[in-house]
Design an enzyme around this catalytic site. Structure first.
Site, PDB file in Angstrom:
ATOM      1  N   ARG A 145      -7.519  13.505 -59.735  1.00 11.18           N
ATOM      2  CA  ARG A 145      -5.650  14.391 -60.334  1.00 11.18           C
ATOM      3  C   ARG A 145      -5.707  15.137 -59.568  1.00 11.18           C
ATOM      4  O   ARG A 145      -6.243  14.974 -58.307  1.00 11.18           O
ATOM      5  CB  ARG A 145      -6.769  14.922 -61.829  1.00 11.18           C
ATOM      6  CG  ARG A 145      -5.365  16.133 -61.798  1.00 11.18           C
ATOM      7  CD  ARG A 145      -5.702  17.319 -61.669  1.00 11.18           C
ATOM      8  NE  ARG A 145      -4.644  18.510 -61.862  1.00 11.18           N
ATOM      9  CZ  ARG A 145      -4.645  20.065 -61.223  1.00 11.18           C
ATOM     10  NH1 ARG A 145      -4.900  20.303 -60.298  1.00 11.18           N
ATOM     11  NH2 ARG A 145      -3.599  20.710 -62.361  1.00 11.18           N
TER      12      ARG A 145
ATOM     13  N   GLY B   7      -2.780  17.761 -58.312  1.00 15.06           N
ATOM     14  CA  GLY B   7      -2.106  19.069 -58.985  1.00 15.06           C
ATOM     15  C   GLY B   7      -0.753  19.377 -57.197  1.00 15.06           C
ATOM     16  O   GLY B   7      -0.980  18.652 -56.937  1.00 15.06           O
ATOM     17  N   ASP B   8      -0.246  20.382 -58.461  1.00 18.11           N
ATOM     18  CA  ASP B   8       1.007  20.627 -57.095  1.00 18.11           C
ATOM     19  C   ASP B   8       1.016  21.130 -55.653  1.00 18.11           C
ATOM     20  O   ASP B   8       1.800  21.224 -54.441  1.00 18.11           O
ATOM     21  CB  ASP B   8       1.482  22.032 -58.287  1.00 18.11           C
ATOM     22  CG  ASP B   8       1.235  23.035 -57.953  1.00 18.11           C
ATOM     23  OD1 ASP B   8      -0.836  23.233 -57.860  1.00 18.11           O
ATOM     24  OD2 ASP B   8       1.168  24.375 -57.103  1.00 18.11           O
TER      25      ASP B   8
ATOM     26  N   THR C 230      -5.831  29.066 -56.617  1.00 15.36           N
ATOM     27  CA  THR C 230      -4.768  28.077 -55.552  1.00 15.36           C
ATOM     28  C   THR C 230      -5.577  29.427 -54.077  1.00 15.36           C
ATOM     29  O   THR C 230      -5.258  30.674 -54.648  1.00 15.36           O
ATOM     30  CB  THR C 230      -4.338  28.149 -55.187  1.00 15.36           C
ATOM     31  OG1 THR C 230      -3.584  26.758 -55.656  1.00 15.36           O
ATOM     32  CG2 THR C 230      -3.180  27.108 -53.743  1.00 15.36           C
TER      33      THR C 230
ATOM     34  N   GLY D  72      -0.648  23.280 -62.103  1.00 13.27           N
ATOM     35  CA  GLY D  72      -0.067  21.988 -60.912  1.00 13.27           C
ATOM     36  C   GLY D  72       0.372  21.251 -61.745  1.00 13.27           C
ATOM     37  O   GLY D  72       1.785  20.997 -61.490  1.00 13.27           O
TER      38      GLY D  72
END
Length: 364
Positions: A258, A260-261, A230, A284
């Protein structure tokens, strides 16, 4: 009778003295507590930096022995280029939100990082990008998930925050909104990089033979890092406003849309002028479950922890106990900055109001 009255008077006098002593002791202890609280408040009120900015380019198995001198120099140059963009905005009185957005743009436009141009590939060989941004002054936020044609997802996240009643848009709808907002749209081929495609192939090959060779994941940094990567930025401006943003290509070989965070407010990104601004980088699924970014702010707000203490509690204890790894960068309302991670490395940089630059890669 007289003796009885005498002893009663003596007893009452003793009790009275004892009560007075206890009252004095209680009063003294309260005063000490009050003084201590006042001192604590004074300490908290001290401005470390009038403005500050901190960035990350992802955490993971980043080992010095696996990094060529050329690659190390390239990462450091790009980290410096990115953070100086945000620093100059802050130095000239610009907002933390603008500094965060423009800083992340530099990293999104580089193939070095897993965001924008350098986004990793899904199992289907596509690039699906996520991003989020948050304003610490208003607690307003914006996010986008699963886009394939928006050149700079962080710009889309900010447009969602500024120009829509929503917090998160995803997929085709998010891309339609981006077009309506006049954001730069690119062909999906823009995100293709040979190195990311090779990473996908290696992860897929590993999956096929992992039962026969369980050690592959340990020795291959690409495979170990396939689950995260990231870029992010957190900043404090001269007006005392905090902001944070995060952008990513997600997980290599991800399936089924999918997410993630990174686009989740409170997990990948959080900013609150009362506490701090945080951007996360890590596995994540665990960062969502731990609500990492908000948890750091909450520990400061509810328990009175410093930013450093809160970050250590979450990254060195809570996330590993769940089974996850990664890191965060953050800045508090007084300009204190932290870069906390539990992996072997994290691309990171800071600049304070004095123009002092720090760039780090490894865990040393």
């Amino acid at each position: 009778m007289k003796k009885g009255i005498y002893f009663l008077c003596v007893f009452l006098a003793i009790i009275s003295c004892k009560n007075e002593d206890e009252l004095k002791a209680l009063s003294n202890s309260r005063q000490v507590a009050k003084d201590t609280l006042a001192i604590s408040k004074d300490k908290i009120a001290i401005k470390t930096n009038e403005f500050a900015i901190v960035i990350h380019g992802g955490a993971g198995t980043i080992l010095r022995e696996n990094m060529s001198a050329e690659d190390e120099a390239a990462y450091k140059l790009k980290l410096e280029e990115a953070i100086r963009v945000g620093y100059n905005i802050l130095k000239n009185g610009g907002s933390s939100l603008d500094a965060v957005e423009k800083t992340i743009n530099i990293m999104e436009d580089s193939p070095l990082f897993n965001a924008g141009k350098g986004a990793v590939f899904t199992n289907a060989g596509a690039n699906e990008l996520d991003a989020s941004i948050m304003d610490g002054k208003t607690l307003n936020a914006g996010a986008s998930a699963g886009t394939r044609t928006v050149k700079n997802p962080i710009n889309l996240a900010k447009a969602v925050m500024d120009n829509s009643p929503h917090v998160m848009l995803s997929g085709k709808g998010a891309e339609t909104f981006a077009k309506e907002q006049g954001l730069e749209i690119v062909d999906t081929s823009y995100f293709y990089t040979e190195s990311r495609m090779k990473s996908l192939e290696r992860v897929k090959n590993y999956e096929k033979k992992k039962k026969a060779d369980a050690k592959t994941a340990f020795y291959d940094a690409t495979i170990k890092n396939s689950k995260f990567g990231t870029v992010g930025c957190a900043a404090l401006d001269k007006n005392g406003n905090l902001a944070a943003g995060t952008s990513t290509g997600g997980m290599t070989n991800k399936k089924w849309g999918r997410i993630g965070d990174a686009p989740i407010i409170g997990a990948g990104t959080y900013a609150n002028n009362n506490t701090c601004a945080v951007s996360s980088t890590g596995w994540g699924e665990f960062f969502i479950r731990a609500m990492v970014a908000h948890d750091i702010s909450a520990l400061m707000d509810y328990k009175g922890l410093t930013l450093k203490e809160a970050a250590q509690e979450v990254i060195q204890k809570k996330v590993p106990e769940l089974g996850g790894d990664g890191g965060i960068i953050a800045v508090d309302k007084n300009g204190n900055m932290v870069m906390e991670f539990n992996t072997s490395g994290m691309y990171r940089a800071t600049m304070n109001d004095k123009g002092e630059l720090y760039i780090g890669i490894y865990n040393d």
